[in-house]
Design a protein around this motif. Sequence first.
Motif, PDB file in Angstrom:
ATOM      1  N   LEU A 141       2.536 -11.015  12.043  1.00  0.00           N
ATOM      2  CA  LEU A 141       3.987 -11.181  12.185  1.00  0.00           C
ATOM      3  C   LEU A 141       4.575 -11.853  10.955  1.00  0.00           C
ATOM      4  O   LEU A 141       5.709 -11.573  10.568  1.00  0.00           O
ATOM      5  N   PHE A 142       3.818 -12.779  10.360  1.00  0.00           N
ATOM      6  CA  PHE A 142       4.242 -13.391   9.102  1.00  0.00           C
ATOM      7  C   PHE A 142       3.008 -13.607   8.250  1.00  0.00           C
ATOM      8  O   PHE A 142       1.871 -13.499   8.741  1.00  0.00           O
ATOM      9  N   ASP A 143       3.207 -13.873   6.993  1.00  0.00           N
ATOM     10  CA  ASP A 143       2.101 -13.971   6.039  1.00  0.00           C
ATOM     11  C   ASP A 143       1.176 -15.144   6.387  1.00  0.00           C
ATOM     12  O   ASP A 143       1.595 -16.305   6.370  1.00  0.00           O
ATOM     13  N   PRO A 144      -0.092 -14.862   6.695  1.00  0.00           N
ATOM     14  CA  PRO A 144      -1.022 -15.939   7.059  1.00  0.00           C
ATOM     15  C   PRO A 144      -1.194 -16.991   5.954  1.00  0.00           C
ATOM     16  O   PRO A 144      -1.570 -18.127   6.251  1.00  0.00           O
ATOM     17  N   ALA A 145      -0.895 -16.612   4.717  1.00  0.00           N
ATOM     18  CA  ALA A 145      -1.035 -17.587   3.621  1.00  0.00           C
ATOM     19  C   ALA A 145      -0.098 -18.780   3.821  1.00  0.00           C
ATOM     20  O   ALA A 145      -0.356 -19.870   3.307  1.00  0.00           O
ATOM     21  N   LEU A 146       0.974 -18.580   4.588  1.00  0.00           N
ATOM     22  CA  LEU A 146       1.897 -19.693   4.852  1.00  0.00           C
ATOM     23  C   LEU A 146       1.218 -20.811   5.641  1.00  0.00           C
ATOM     24  O   LEU A 146       1.667 -21.957   5.610  1.00  0.00           O
ATOM     25  N   LEU A 147       0.143 -20.486   6.332  1.00  0.00           N
ATOM     26  CA  LEU A 147      -0.536 -21.506   7.142  1.00  0.00           C
ATOM     27  C   LEU A 147      -1.602 -22.277   6.356  1.00  0.00           C
ATOM     28  O   LEU A 147      -2.280 -23.139   6.908  1.00  0.00           O
ATOM     29  N   LYS A 148      -1.705 -21.957   5.078  1.00  0.00           N
ATOM     30  CA  LYS A 148      -2.683 -22.680   4.250  1.00  0.00           C
ATOM     31  C   LYS A 148      -2.069 -23.950   3.694  1.00  0.00           C
ATOM     32  O   LYS A 148      -0.886 -24.007   3.369  1.00  0.00           O
ATOM     33  N   ASP A 149      -2.915 -24.966   3.550  1.00  0.00           N
ATOM     34  CA  ASP A 149      -2.529 -26.204   2.853  1.00  0.00           C
ATOM     35  C   ASP A 149      -1.272 -26.843   3.438  1.00  0.00           C
ATOM     36  O   ASP A 149      -0.390 -27.289   2.707  1.00  0.00           O
ATOM     37  N   LEU A 150      -1.166 -26.872   4.749  1.00  0.00           N
ATOM     38  CA  LEU A 150      -0.074 -27.612   5.384  1.00  0.00           C
ATOM     39  C   LEU A 150      -0.313 -29.113   5.184  1.00  0.00           C
ATOM     40  O   LEU A 150      -1.434 -29.549   4.931  1.00  0.00           O
ATOM     41  N   ASP A 151       0.753 -29.899   5.343  1.00  0.00           N
ATOM     42  CA  ASP A 151       0.691 -31.333   5.022  1.00  0.00           C
ATOM     43  C   ASP A 151       0.092 -32.134   6.182  1.00  0.00           C
ATOM     44  O   ASP A 151       0.748 -32.999   6.777  1.00  0.00           O
ATOM     45  N   TRP A 152      -1.175 -31.867   6.481  1.00  0.00           N
ATOM     46  CA  TRP A 152      -1.822 -32.546   7.612  1.00  0.00           C
ATOM     47  C   TRP A 152      -1.970 -34.042   7.387  1.00  0.00           C
ATOM     48  O   TRP A 152      -2.055 -34.822   8.352  1.00  0.00           O
ATOM     49  N   ALA A 153      -2.012 -34.465   6.108  1.00  0.00           N
ATOM     50  CA  ALA A 153      -2.139 -35.903   5.836  1.00  0.00           C
ATOM     51  C   ALA A 153      -0.991 -36.678   6.482  1.00  0.00           C
ATOM     52  O   ALA A 153      -1.168 -37.819   6.927  1.00  0.00           O
ATOM     53  N   SER A 154       0.183 -36.038   6.571  1.00  0.00           N
ATOM     54  CA  SER A 154       1.356 -36.742   7.098  1.00  0.00           C
ATOM     55  C   SER A 154       1.284 -36.960   8.611  1.00  0.00           C
ATOM     56  O   SER A 154       2.062 -37.745   9.158  1.00  0.00           O
ATOM     57  N   VAL A 155       0.379 -36.266   9.289  1.00  0.00           N
ATOM     58  CA  VAL A 155       0.292 -36.404  10.749  1.00  0.00           C
ATOM     59  C   VAL A 155      -1.117 -36.825  11.195  1.00  0.00           C
ATOM     60  O   VAL A 155      -1.450 -36.753  12.387  1.00  0.00           O
ATOM     61  N   ARG A 156      -1.904 -37.283  10.227  1.00  0.00           N
ATOM     62  CA  ARG A 156      -3.296 -37.643  10.503  1.00  0.00           C
ATOM     63  C   ARG A 156      -3.406 -38.624  11.668  1.00  0.00           C
ATOM     64  O   ARG A 156      -4.320 -38.539  12.500  1.00  0.00           O
ATOM     65  N   GLY A 157      -2.464 -39.571  11.732  1.00  0.00           N
ATOM     66  CA  GLY A 157      -2.524 -40.613  12.758  1.00  0.00           C
ATOM     67  C   GLY A 157      -2.351 -40.111  14.184  1.00  0.00           C
ATOM     68  O   GLY A 157      -2.639 -40.833  15.141  1.00  0.00           O
ATOM     69  N   TYR A 158      -1.875 -38.882  14.336  1.00  0.00           N
ATOM     70  CA  TYR A 158      -1.633 -38.357  15.685  1.00  0.00           C
ATOM     71  C   TYR A 158      -2.881 -37.725  16.304  1.00  0.00           C
ATOM     72  O   TYR A 158      -2.848 -37.326  17.467  1.00  0.00           O
TER      73      TYR A 158
END
Lengths: 197, 197
Positions: free
Chosen positions: B14-31
């Motif tokens: 439905l959308f380009d899977p490359a968009l799901l690469k390298d998301l900013d997971w560091a910003s939500v690590r605490g959750y």
Amino acid sequence: MGLERRAYNPKEFLFDPALLKDLDWASVRGYLSPFITNEAPGEGWLWVRPLQIEDFDKGYLQILAQLTSVGNVSRLDFERQYWKMQQSGGYYITVIEDTRSKKIIGAATLVTEFKFIHNCALRARLEDVVVNNTYRGKQLGKLIVLTVSLLAKKLGCYKMSLDCKDPLIPFYKSIGYKLEPGNANSMIVRYEVDNPS
Amino acid sequence: MGLERRAYNPKEFLFDPALLKDLDWASVRGYLSPFITNEAPGEGWLWVRPLQIEDFDKGYLQILAQLTSVGNVSRLDFERQYWKMQQSGGYYITVIEDTRSKKIIGAATLVTEFKFIHNCALRARLEDVVVNNTYRGKQLGKLIVLTVSLLAKKLGCYKMSLDCKDPLIPFYKSIGYKLEPGNANSMIVRYEVDNPS
């Protein structure tokens, strides 16, 4: 001043103005006193219609600025966003023009969303509602919100929703919107963007 | 199982899977505890990816039915709605597949909206979140919601919002969503449609 009295090219609008004809005003008659509609808005110099590119010059952004920050939107920025909306589809920005001053004095946005649930339903949302303060007492807030709400109904949407601040709850209740018990929460997360306005 | 280990054609999603690469997971690590991401979801047989047409056969609608009524959606209905979403743009339905059983076990939708306010900003909404009950205890609800939330951030959205029932407030609070005081109301009006599900 009804749309039928004006010559226009549908392509000159964000969406086809014919969609605003014959909305089901009978269903909301009780919310308005005196009774007005988008096609008979109470004053002959008011025109309820879809957004146009020319509304950049007619003060559309200035009236949005009464609602929230707009930032520095150039005419090119405006046109680009307008064409993105038109190409995407589902954007029904509706305005009220004072045809005497050629100024936009009110606006509301209906946005629709394709769903798979409920038999591939269409969902509607109300956004960015504003009416110029100097035009109070003419029911124009009700008029513009009911116009896009009835448009959502005409388009076949099963539900229309809005998010609002506490002081606006009575207004929306007065035109049929409800806080569903236990299901009326709007939560958000905000992100920093490069070009904050 | 990371996307990079799979051969795929971006047009099959439905959308380009490359968009799901390298998301900013560091910003939500605490959750998250333990820490997982869409590219390392904790179990090698889980695959977080955009929706595909084939998900009609992998139980996407059946899992949506755990959330609300879906109705009788044929494969043709599904494909038509899928192509409408892809053509329109702004639809980022993301799923979790159990690659052992080839079943969809979780899903969330990010929808974006073009605005004129805030310097022609992009607004994000979370819709239709569901995770199969039999996969509890793996943080998959957090995983799918944070994946699309971080995608919204990556796309440059200034705000992401959701509507939810009271019992879900603690869950969304636990991953950073807030009820803004005085500005957390979701109001609706419902319309009857011809094909209620």
